[in-house]
Write an enzyme that holds these catalytic residues in place. Structure first.
Site, short mmCIF file in Angstrom:
data_model
loop_
_atom_site.label_atom_id
_atom_site.label_comp_id
_atom_site.label_asym_id
_atom_site.label_seq_id
_atom_site.Cartn_x
_atom_site.Cartn_y
_atom_site.Cartn_z
CG ASP A 1 7.27 -66.19 -14.31
OD1 ASP A 1 6.58 -66.24 -13.21
OD2 ASP A 1 8.54 -65.94 -15.20
CB ILE A 2 4.46 -69.01 -10.52
CG1 ILE A 2 3.30 -70.00 -9.67
CG2 ILE A 2 3.42 -67.54 -11.03
CD1 ILE A 2 2.41 -69.71 -8.92
CG ASN B 1 -8.01 -58.55 -7.67
OD1 ASN B 1 -8.98 -57.94 -8.11
ND2 ASN B 1 -7.00 -57.03 -8.18
N GLY C 1 1.22 -57.93 -9.13
CA GLY C 1 1.92 -58.59 -8.72
C GLY C 1 2.13 -60.41 -8.99
CB VAL C 2 1.36 -64.00 -8.20
CG1 VAL C 2 1.18 -65.38 -8.91
CG2 VAL C 2 2.66 -63.39 -7.37
CG ASP C 3 -4.25 -61.06 -10.40
OD1 ASP C 3 -4.72 -61.76 -11.17
OD2 ASP C 3 -5.15 -59.54 -9.59
CB SER D 1 -1.53 -63.05 1.98
OG SER D 1 -3.38 -63.01 1.57
N GLY E 1 2.94 -60.95 -0.51
CA GLY E 1 3.61 -59.64 -1.26
C GLY E 1 2.39 -58.28 -0.90
#
Length: 169
Positions: free
Chosen positions: A10-11, A24, A32-34, A122, A124
């Site tokens: 997990d980042i 985005n 997602g990550v964002d 990119s 995902g």
């Protein structure tokens, strides 16, 4: 050249100077990550992103560019937001994806960051094929002139981890 390490995990839990957010263009959070970075980091990140939108990035952050904010409650000092290309919309232009990594490292250098954690940008929801995304990421980081000492690719599952490991030989 920065030392490259791979982590499956997990980042948002990485203790590094800077975490890279696959954002985005709105900079206002997403999936997602964002979404994970905004949720875990808290409202301070969103507040700084809104300020960026109100000043330099009224139309949003362009694809391939990068900008930094605080990391809020994350165990990092900064979040470097970069907008990866959507695979279909970009006609699979790898230079846009490579730019995300190069520009993020440039911003990291400007900040004085020595450790940087990257997701598979990119790969995902933006639809970039994992093997190609891994190749572009590793080539971009290996080709970058940077004072960053460690680039940590934090990969969300075993498939992503294996794709990046294959690129590192």
């Amino acid at each position: 050249m920065a030392r490259i390490t791979l982590v499956r995990g997990d980042i948002t839990q990485q203790s590094v100077d800077a975490v890279v957010n696959a954002a985005n263009s709105s900079l206002l959070g997403g999936g997602g990550v964002d979404g994970a970075i905004h949720r875990r980091g808290g409202p301070q990140i969103l507040e700084e992103c809104r300020a960026l939108r109100a000043s330099r990035y009224g139309r949003g952050l362009p694809t391939g560019q990068a900008v930094a904010t605080t990391a809020g409650r994350l165990p990092a000092r900064w979040v470097i937001h970069t907008v990866g290309p959507v695979y279909q919309a970009s006609a699979a232009d790898p230079s846009l994806l490579a730019s995300c990594y190069a520009e993020s490292l440039r911003v990291a250098d400007d900040l004085g960051a020595r450790t940087v954690a990257f997701p598979a940008i990119s790969a995902g929801a933006y639809g970039w094929p994992l093997d190609g995304a891994a190749r572009v990421a590793v080539e971009a980081v290996c080709g970058a002139v940077t004072a960053v000492e460690e680039v940590r690719f934090v990969l969300f599952d075993e498939r992503a981890y294996e794709a990046f490991a294959a690129q590192l030989g």
